[in-house]
Write a protein that holds these residues in place. Structure first.
Motif, PDB file in Angstrom:
ATOM      1  N   ASN A 191      20.658  80.229 171.766  1.00  0.00           N
ATOM      2  CA  ASN A 191      19.925  79.682 170.029  1.00  0.00           C
ATOM      3  C   ASN A 191      19.569  81.040 169.404  1.00  0.00           C
ATOM      4  OD1 ASN A 191      20.125  77.389 171.639  1.00  0.00           O
ATOM      5  ND2 ASN A 191      18.006  77.500 172.631  1.00  0.00           N
ATOM      6  N   PRO A 192      20.425  81.855 169.120  1.00  0.00           N
ATOM      7  CA  PRO A 192      20.173  82.853 168.043  1.00  0.00           C
ATOM      8  C   PRO A 192      19.829  82.136 166.680  1.00  0.00           C
ATOM      9  CG  PRO A 192      22.377  83.061 168.659  1.00  0.00           C
ATOM     10  CD  PRO A 192      21.925  81.986 169.552  1.00  0.00           C
ATOM     11  N   PHE A 193      18.658  82.558 165.828  1.00  0.00           N
ATOM     12  CA  PHE A 193      18.327  81.845 164.595  1.00  0.00           C
ATOM     13  C   PHE A 193      18.438  82.778 163.553  1.00  0.00           C
ATOM     14  CE2 PHE A 193      15.013  79.786 162.209  1.00  0.00           C
ATOM     15  CZ  PHE A 193      15.907  78.872 161.612  1.00  0.00           C
ATOM     16  N   LEU A 194      17.465  83.697 163.655  1.00  0.00           N
ATOM     17  CA  LEU A 194      17.377  84.567 162.113  1.00  0.00           C
ATOM     18  C   LEU A 194      17.463  85.972 162.531  1.00  0.00           C
ATOM     19  CD1 LEU A 194      14.188  82.851 160.406  1.00  0.00           C
ATOM     20  CD2 LEU A 194      16.789  82.444 159.984  1.00  0.00           C
ATOM     21  N   MET A 195      17.887  86.846 161.693  1.00  0.00           N
ATOM     22  CA  MET A 195      18.234  88.230 162.086  1.00  0.00           C
ATOM     23  C   MET A 195      17.713  89.327 160.993  1.00  0.00           C
ATOM     24  SD  MET A 195      22.267  89.547 161.966  1.00  0.00           S
ATOM     25  CE  MET A 195      22.739  88.364 163.655  1.00  0.00           C
ATOM     26  N   SER A 196      17.613  90.159 161.609  1.00  0.00           N
ATOM     27  CA  SER A 196      17.140  91.528 160.687  1.00  0.00           C
ATOM     28  C   SER A 196      17.447  92.835 161.287  1.00  0.00           C
ATOM     29  CB  SER A 196      15.466  91.574 160.288  1.00  0.00           C
ATOM     30  OG  SER A 196      15.010  92.529 159.454  1.00  0.00           O
ATOM     31  N   ALA A 197      17.552  93.809 160.429  1.00  0.00           N
ATOM     32  CA  ALA A 197      18.162  95.038 161.027  1.00  0.00           C
ATOM     33  C   ALA A 197      17.160  96.305 160.550  1.00  0.00           C
ATOM     34  CB  ALA A 197      19.310  95.531 160.358  1.00  0.00           C
ATOM     35  N   SER A 198      16.929  97.227 161.490  1.00  0.00           N
ATOM     36  CA  SER A 198      16.006  98.247 161.306  1.00  0.00           C
ATOM     37  C   SER A 198      16.666  99.144 160.100  1.00  0.00           C
ATOM     38  CB  SER A 198      15.916  99.217 162.477  1.00  0.00           C
ATOM     39  OG  SER A 198      17.329  99.694 162.729  1.00  0.00           O
ATOM     40  N   PRO A 199      15.617  99.690 159.397  1.00  0.00           N
ATOM     41  CA  PRO A 199      15.995 100.624 158.224  1.00  0.00           C
ATOM     42  C   PRO A 199      17.066 101.629 158.516  1.00  0.00           C
ATOM     43  CG  PRO A 199      13.653 100.282 158.288  1.00  0.00           C
ATOM     44  CD  PRO A 199      14.049  99.718 159.542  1.00  0.00           C
ATOM     45  N   ASP A 200      17.362 102.138 159.607  1.00  0.00           N
ATOM     46  CA  ASP A 200      18.327 103.288 159.802  1.00  0.00           C
ATOM     47  C   ASP A 200      19.515 102.367 160.412  1.00  0.00           C
ATOM     48  OD1 ASP A 200      17.429 102.401 162.312  1.00  0.00           O
ATOM     49  OD2 ASP A 200      16.485 104.281 162.866  1.00  0.00           O
TER      50      ASP A 200
ATOM     51  N   THR B  65      11.324  89.561 160.682  1.00  0.00           N
ATOM     52  CA  THR B  65      11.527  90.571 159.758  1.00  0.00           C
ATOM     53  C   THR B  65      11.441  92.072 160.244  1.00  0.00           C
ATOM     54  OG1 THR B  65      11.742  91.253 157.391  1.00  0.00           O
ATOM     55  CG2 THR B  65       9.544  90.954 158.223  1.00  0.00           C
ATOM     56  N   THR B  66      12.059  93.061 159.532  1.00  0.00           N
ATOM     57  CA  THR B  66      11.622  94.397 159.892  1.00  0.00           C
ATOM     58  C   THR B  66      10.704  95.180 158.703  1.00  0.00           C
ATOM     59  OG1 THR B  66      13.944  95.005 159.205  1.00  0.00           O
ATOM     60  CG2 THR B  66      13.348  94.843 161.659  1.00  0.00           C
ATOM     61  N   GLY B  67       9.972  96.101 158.983  1.00  0.00           N
ATOM     62  CA  GLY B  67       9.305  96.833 157.961  1.00  0.00           C
ATOM     63  C   GLY B  67       9.963  98.015 157.530  1.00  0.00           C
ATOM     64  N   PRO B  68       9.476  98.923 156.418  1.00  0.00           N
ATOM     65  CA  PRO B  68      10.219 100.283 155.931  1.00  0.00           C
ATOM     66  C   PRO B  68       9.995 101.242 157.060  1.00  0.00           C
ATOM     67  CG  PRO B  68       8.176  99.601 154.802  1.00  0.00           C
ATOM     68  CD  PRO B  68       8.585  98.193 155.642  1.00  0.00           C
ATOM     69  N   ASN B  69       9.100 100.957 157.697  1.00  0.00           N
ATOM     70  CA  ASN B  69       8.731 102.047 159.026  1.00  0.00           C
ATOM     71  C   ASN B  69       9.676 101.849 160.155  1.00  0.00           C
ATOM     72  OD1 ASN B  69       7.314 100.090 159.608  1.00  0.00           O
ATOM     73  ND2 ASN B  69       5.262 101.301 159.797  1.00  0.00           N
ATOM     74  N   GLY B  70      10.316 100.705 160.282  1.00  0.00           N
ATOM     75  CA  GLY B  70      11.041 100.293 161.293  1.00  0.00           C
ATOM     76  C   GLY B  70      10.261  99.443 162.260  1.00  0.00           C
ATOM     77  N   ASN B  71       8.936  98.994 162.012  1.00  0.00           N
ATOM     78  CA  ASN B  71       8.516  98.103 162.739  1.00  0.00           C
ATOM     79  C   ASN B  71       8.998  96.791 162.641  1.00  0.00           C
ATOM     80  OD1 ASN B  71       6.589 100.144 163.662  1.00  0.00           O
ATOM     81  ND2 ASN B  71       4.694  99.332 162.124  1.00  0.00           N
ATOM     82  N   VAL B  72       8.708  95.985 163.774  1.00  0.00           N
ATOM     83  CA  VAL B  72       9.229  94.448 163.844  1.00  0.00           C
ATOM     84  C   VAL B  72       8.278  93.468 163.892  1.00  0.00           C
ATOM     85  CG1 VAL B  72      10.935  93.127 164.984  1.00  0.00           C
ATOM     86  CG2 VAL B  72      10.982  95.626 165.284  1.00  0.00           C
ATOM     87  N   TYR B  73       8.354  92.751 162.875  1.00  0.00           N
ATOM     88  CA  TYR B  73       7.297  91.674 162.501  1.00  0.00           C
ATOM     89  C   TYR B  73       7.911  90.230 163.260  1.00  0.00           C
ATOM     90  CZ  TYR B  73       5.296  95.297 159.723  1.00  0.00           C
ATOM     91  OH  TYR B  73       4.735  96.311 159.164  1.00  0.00           O
ATOM     92  N   VAL B  74       7.506  89.754 164.378  1.00  0.00           N
ATOM     93  CA  VAL B  74       7.819  88.783 165.018  1.00  0.00           C
ATOM     94  C   VAL B  74       6.803  87.343 164.881  1.00  0.00           C
ATOM     95  CG1 VAL B  74       8.420  87.448 167.185  1.00  0.00           C
ATOM     96  CG2 VAL B  74       9.257  90.105 166.636  1.00  0.00           C
ATOM     97  N   LEU B  75       7.127  86.488 164.213  1.00  0.00           N
ATOM     98  CA  LEU B  75       6.370  85.248 164.011  1.00  0.00           C
ATOM     99  C   LEU B  75       6.710  84.244 165.094  1.00  0.00           C
ATOM    100  CD1 LEU B  75       4.310  83.797 162.191  1.00  0.00           C
ATOM    101  CD2 LEU B  75       6.570  82.963 160.727  1.00  0.00           C
ATOM    102  N   SER B  76       5.636  83.852 165.574  1.00  0.00           N
ATOM    103  CA  SER B  76       5.615  82.932 166.812  1.00  0.00           C
ATOM    104  C   SER B  76       4.579  81.809 166.432  1.00  0.00           C
ATOM    105  CB  SER B  76       5.292  83.467 168.088  1.00  0.00           C
ATOM    106  OG  SER B  76       6.291  84.729 168.319  1.00  0.00           O
ATOM    107  N   ASN B  77       4.914  80.415 167.081  1.00  0.00           N
ATOM    108  CA  ASN B  77       3.846  79.505 167.072  1.00  0.00           C
ATOM    109  C   ASN B  77       3.482  78.838 168.330  1.00  0.00           C
ATOM    110  OD1 ASN B  77       4.399  79.101 163.983  1.00  0.00           O
ATOM    111  ND2 ASN B  77       6.399  78.205 164.618  1.00  0.00           N
ATOM    112  N   ARG B  78       2.023  78.560 168.349  1.00  0.00           N
ATOM    113  CA  ARG B  78       1.541  77.649 169.364  1.00  0.00           C
ATOM    114  C   ARG B  78       1.317  76.355 169.096  1.00  0.00           C
ATOM    115  NH1 ARG B  78      -2.798  82.776 171.233  1.00  0.00           N
ATOM    116  NH2 ARG B  78      -1.206  84.088 171.485  1.00  0.00           N
TER     117      ARG B  78
END
Length: 206
Positions: free
Chosen positions: A59-68, A110-123
């Motif tokens: 079930n792959p859904f949304l995608m993002s890449a690291s800045p590098d 999504t990924t941020g400019p410094n390479g951090n990964v922002y993962v949105l989850s639901n409860r």
């Protein structure tokens, strides 16, 4: 003023070919100018590209890449057992690793400019934005987003602001340094996608 492109010095004028007299004194036509050289063959790509397929979790859904470009991340929606998470592809080694979320249902990232990964989850009745270091190596912070179910996330290029859209039409504005929601705006309907300006002052949703 109009921009000016320097095209280089004008070529020197060609030396005229002298006329040649025949035996009766009438000048012959000048010799023809040499033909122009054929243009060099272009080394530009022809448009063909190689492709490769990598296997990730179900079930792959949304995608993002690291800045590098080193890592590609994709969310994996919950399977029949209710297990969801994030797949990470290392584009250098080709290795795919899996981060499983045990308690939350992963939806967007999504990924941020410094390479951090922002993962949105639901409860059940709330959402959470987890910020991971580059490569999903560790959780840096978890920011709760109450009374909504998250459907989209975006981060400003200066890395200071995140926005999270919800299925209920709410847009939550997050101060990343303070690790908290600072404002909630009702945009009227399910937020399919969100984008935030580089300075974090304006957000767009659809």
């Amino acid at each position: 003023a109009a921009a000016r492109r320097e095209l280089g010095a004008a070529p020197a004028a060609a030396t005229p070919t002298p006329a040649v007299a025949d035996t009766v004194g009438a000048p012959r036509n000048p010799a023809p100018a040499p033909a122009a050289a054929a243009p060099a063959a272009s080394s530009a790509p022809t448009g063909t590209a190689s492709t490769k397929t990598f296997t990730v979790r179900a079930n792959p859904f949304l995608m993002s890449a690291s800045p590098d470009g080193r890592y590609i991340y994709t969310t994996n929606l919950a399977d029949s057992n209710g297990i969801s998470g994030v797949s990470r592809l290392d584009t250098i080694s080709g290795e795919v690793t899996w981060l499983q979320q045990k308690d939350d249902a992963v939806y967007a990232l999504t990924t941020g400019p410094n390479g951090n990964v922002y993962v949105l989850s639901n409860r059940k009745d709330s959402a959470a934005l987890e910020i991971f270091g580059n490569g999903l190596n560790r959780v840096l912070v978890t920011i709760p987003i109450r009374n909504t179910q998250g459907s989209a996330v975006s981060v400003s290029q200066n890395g200071k602001t995140a926005v999270v859209g919800g299925f209920d039409g709410k847009l939550s504005v997050i101060d990343i340094a303070a690790n908290k929601v600072t404002k909630t705006v009702n945009v009227g309907s399910w937020v399919y996608g969100a984008a935030v300006s580089p300075d974090g002052k304006t957000a767009w949703v659809n």
